[in-house]
Scaffold this active site. Structure first.
Site, PDB file in Angstrom:
ATOM      1  CD  GLU A 265      -2.195 -10.104   0.662  1.00  0.00           C
ATOM      2  OE1 GLU A 265      -2.820 -10.407  -0.152  1.00  0.00           O
ATOM      3  OE2 GLU A 265      -2.258  -9.034   1.373  1.00  0.00           O
ATOM      4  CB  SER A 292      -4.792 -11.951   2.224  1.00  0.00           C
ATOM      5  OG  SER A 292      -5.989 -10.991   2.283  1.00  0.00           O
TER       6      SER A 292
END
Length: 350
Positions: A265, A292
């Site tokens: 992420e 995310s």
């Protein structure tokens, strides 16, 4: 997001995605889940009886209505692969075009998963979009009944009444007047006419790139920006923090795809950009990595083919002009910089 979509897939009991762990109802849900496993065993119902092409399309439809994380565009294709369903992420555009966005959950909006639970949860969202025939109600679920049968049963077994009680308790506790419609919009009064995720394509991402446009500032829906490529998140984050990135830049983080580095992420960089009042509405972050579920702002991920596979994102150089057009679902290099051209000239041209 996937906890919520488990219900839409038919693999989770009602409330699975939204009932908070602090509620005693969560313990009941756990017990009922165990009972459901044994019941399915006795009836011979297997996961592949539940997860089908139709149930995956149902989940993608609910994804659009809910405003889920872009990570669902990794998980749903992976699940589809297991059953032999060739899931092209471009399906998202087709489903988005016919599915309104009914929820605006944090971080994109100001309501939370607990609020969604108190408004009736994922099944309340499915009930709303099923009114317009957007779901396949014949799909089997872990209850041993079809999705349509579940929707009808919840109207009479007290499920929604319990949810409403939690909402009433919340309003009394904080002396507010939050209604179900504040959390789950009616189908004919949506937050947006289209679903929450778009797949962009073009010469920069021939196989697609993903953006959660409901969490993106409108100012960045159509823009031509100057490329600022970085070959790691650490280098890019350092540039953002030390104000080496300017208004009008398209910041690239590459070699962060599945083969490049396991597709981590790009959370810290996306947060550093979106939390900046000026940069959050004037630059874009483009990556072959992912984001995310908490990410917001003008961030485009899953750029494919990834850099390590020789995708066009690997060829971007400083100063190239990048076109983003969310409405037209485009992501292109529209012009290369003078230094880019000079770098690729042969001696005969000089």
């Amino acid at each position: 997001s996937m906890n919520c979509l488990t219900e839409a897939l038919g693999m989770g009991l009602p409330g699975n995605g939204t009932i908070p762990a602090v509620y005693s109802e969560r313990l009941k849900l756990a017990k009922h889940a165990g009972m459901a496993v044994m019941d399915m065993y006795r009836k011979g119902i297997k996961p592949r009886d539940i997860i089908t092409k139709e149930s995956i399309i149902n989940a993608l439809t609910v994804d659009m209505a809910l405003g889920c994380s872009t990570n669902s565009m990794l998980h749903l294709p992976a699940i589809a692969h297991e059953i032999g369903f060739d899931f092209d992420i471009s399906f998202a555009n087709e489903i988005s075009a016919r599915t309104p966005n009914l929820c605006h959950l944090a971080p994109a909006g100001h309501t939370y998963i607990e609020d969604l639970n108190e408004a009736g949860g994922i099944y309340a969202v499915m009930n709303e979009i099923s009114k317009k025939g957007l779901l396949n109600l014949d799909c089997m679920t872990v209850t041993g009944k079809t999705l349509g049968e579940n929707l009808e049963e919840l109207k009479s077994n007290g499920f929604y009444e319990r949810c409403n009680k939690w909402l009433d308790d919340f309003n009394k506790r904080y002396n507010v007047n939050v209604t179900k419609e504040d959390i789950i919009r009616p189908y004919d009064k949506p937050i947006g006419e289209n679903g929450s995720i778009a797949v962009l394509k073009g010469n920069l991402a021939p196989e697609g790139a993903v953006i959660k446009h409901t969490a993106c500032p409108k100012e960045m829906f159509k823009a031509v920006l100057n490329a600022r490529p970085f070959d790691s998140e650490e280098a890019c984050l350092d540039a953002v923090i030390h104000h080496k990135v300017q208004k009008g830049d398209a910041v690239f983080i590459r070699y962060e795809g599945p083969k490049g580095s396991g597709m981590p992420e790009m959370f810290y960089t996306s947060e550093a950009i979106s939390s900046d009042k000026e940069l959050g509405k004037s630059i874009a972050l483009i990556t072959d990595g992912r984001f995310s579920g908490a990410s917001t702002g003008p961030v485009i991920g899953h750029c494919s083919p990834e850099a390590v596979d020789g995708g066009p994102i690997a060829l971007v150089e400083e100063g190239d002009l990048i076109e983003i057009d969310v409405e037209e679902r485009k992501l292109n290099i529209v012009a290369v910089s003078y230094t880019h051209l000079r770098a690729h000239e042969t001696p005969e041209h000089l």
